[in-house]
Design a protein around this motif. Sequence first.
Motif, short mmCIF file in Angstrom:
data_model
loop_
_atom_site.label_atom_id
_atom_site.label_comp_id
_atom_site.label_asym_id
_atom_site.label_seq_id
_atom_site.Cartn_x
_atom_site.Cartn_y
_atom_site.Cartn_z
N ALA A 13 72.87 52.51 25.00
CA ALA A 13 74.10 51.69 24.66
C ALA A 13 74.92 52.67 24.27
N TRP A 14 74.62 53.81 23.68
CA TRP A 14 75.79 54.96 23.21
C TRP A 14 76.10 55.89 24.66
N VAL A 15 75.29 55.75 25.41
CA VAL A 15 75.83 56.64 26.95
C VAL A 15 76.69 55.61 27.33
N GLU A 16 76.41 54.41 27.63
CA GLU A 16 77.14 53.42 28.48
C GLU A 16 78.34 52.88 27.62
N GLY A 17 78.34 52.84 26.47
CA GLY A 17 79.34 52.26 25.57
C GLY A 17 80.42 53.19 24.94
N LYS A 18 79.92 54.26 24.72
CA LYS A 18 80.85 55.59 24.13
C LYS A 18 81.02 56.65 25.10
N LEU A 19 80.04 57.30 25.67
CA LEU A 19 80.19 58.54 26.56
C LEU A 19 80.77 57.99 27.88
N LEU A 20 80.41 56.98 28.55
CA LEU A 20 81.11 56.48 29.73
C LEU A 20 82.26 55.51 29.59
N ALA A 21 82.77 55.32 28.23
CA ALA A 21 83.61 54.31 28.38
C ALA A 21 84.99 54.81 28.95
N ALA A 22 85.74 53.93 29.44
CA ALA A 22 86.93 54.10 30.27
C ALA A 22 87.85 55.42 29.32
N GLY A 23 88.21 56.39 29.59
CA GLY A 23 88.85 57.37 28.86
C GLY A 23 88.29 58.30 27.84
N ALA A 24 87.01 57.98 27.91
CA ALA A 24 86.37 58.66 26.85
C ALA A 24 86.23 60.22 26.80
N LEU A 25 86.30 60.84 28.09
CA LEU A 25 86.36 62.22 28.32
C LEU A 25 87.66 62.68 28.72
N ASN A 26 88.64 61.77 28.49
CA ASN A 26 90.19 62.37 28.81
C ASN A 26 90.43 63.48 27.90
N GLY A 27 90.83 64.52 28.17
CA GLY A 27 91.34 65.57 27.48
C GLY A 27 90.21 66.76 27.47
N LEU A 28 88.93 66.65 28.26
CA LEU A 28 88.28 67.50 28.36
C LEU A 28 88.37 68.08 30.10
N ASN A 29 88.36 69.38 30.28
CA ASN A 29 88.65 69.58 31.57
C ASN A 29 87.69 69.05 32.50
#
Length: 186
Positions: A13-29
């Motif tokens: 649930a965390w991987v799908e809902g948080k790590l892979l949420a739209a824009g979650a990794l924005n700002g990371l190269n």
Amino acid sequence: MDPEISRPPFSRAWVEGKLLAAGALNGLNEEAADTLLVQVNTGLRPSEVLLCPLEDFCLDDEIPFIRVAAHGRELKQRHTARDIPLLGVSLAAARRIVARGGIQRYRDKSNAWSSLVNKFLDAHGLKETPQHSAYSLRHYVEDALLEAGVDDRVRADILGHKYDRPSYGAGGGLLGRRQALAKISI
């Protein structure tokens, strides 16, 4: 702290809902983010992705995969060398890595990658608990495969773990590993 022992797994649930949420990794190269995404469906160690030369991203094969091999360095164990199928977000990330010409910025710099990514996860509320780290994805894959009923031998083959029984045959090979990872692929 030994990451093999001390890091808890992320929940699905965390991987799908948080790590892979739209824009979650924005700002990371892009290279750092894509390395993390390759881990999601493979359980690869960050160093295994970061040390992988371009030619070992075998994306045009019938079953796209990443080859983990020595490449002039000592592998953690003999059983660490393996071919791991790529599916879902991990395949998409591997395609972007290849399109950029492979791993460049963090090649042979897994400590720098880990430091950056873990600071990013912490600063953006992407750690499920304070003990979680990017390495927790490896533990997530192990737990997800176990919950999906994947055999010990196949899990060991995917994660590059020692298997304490005599190994007969190929353990299902690339196709068997793909079928197992398809059960948990996001």
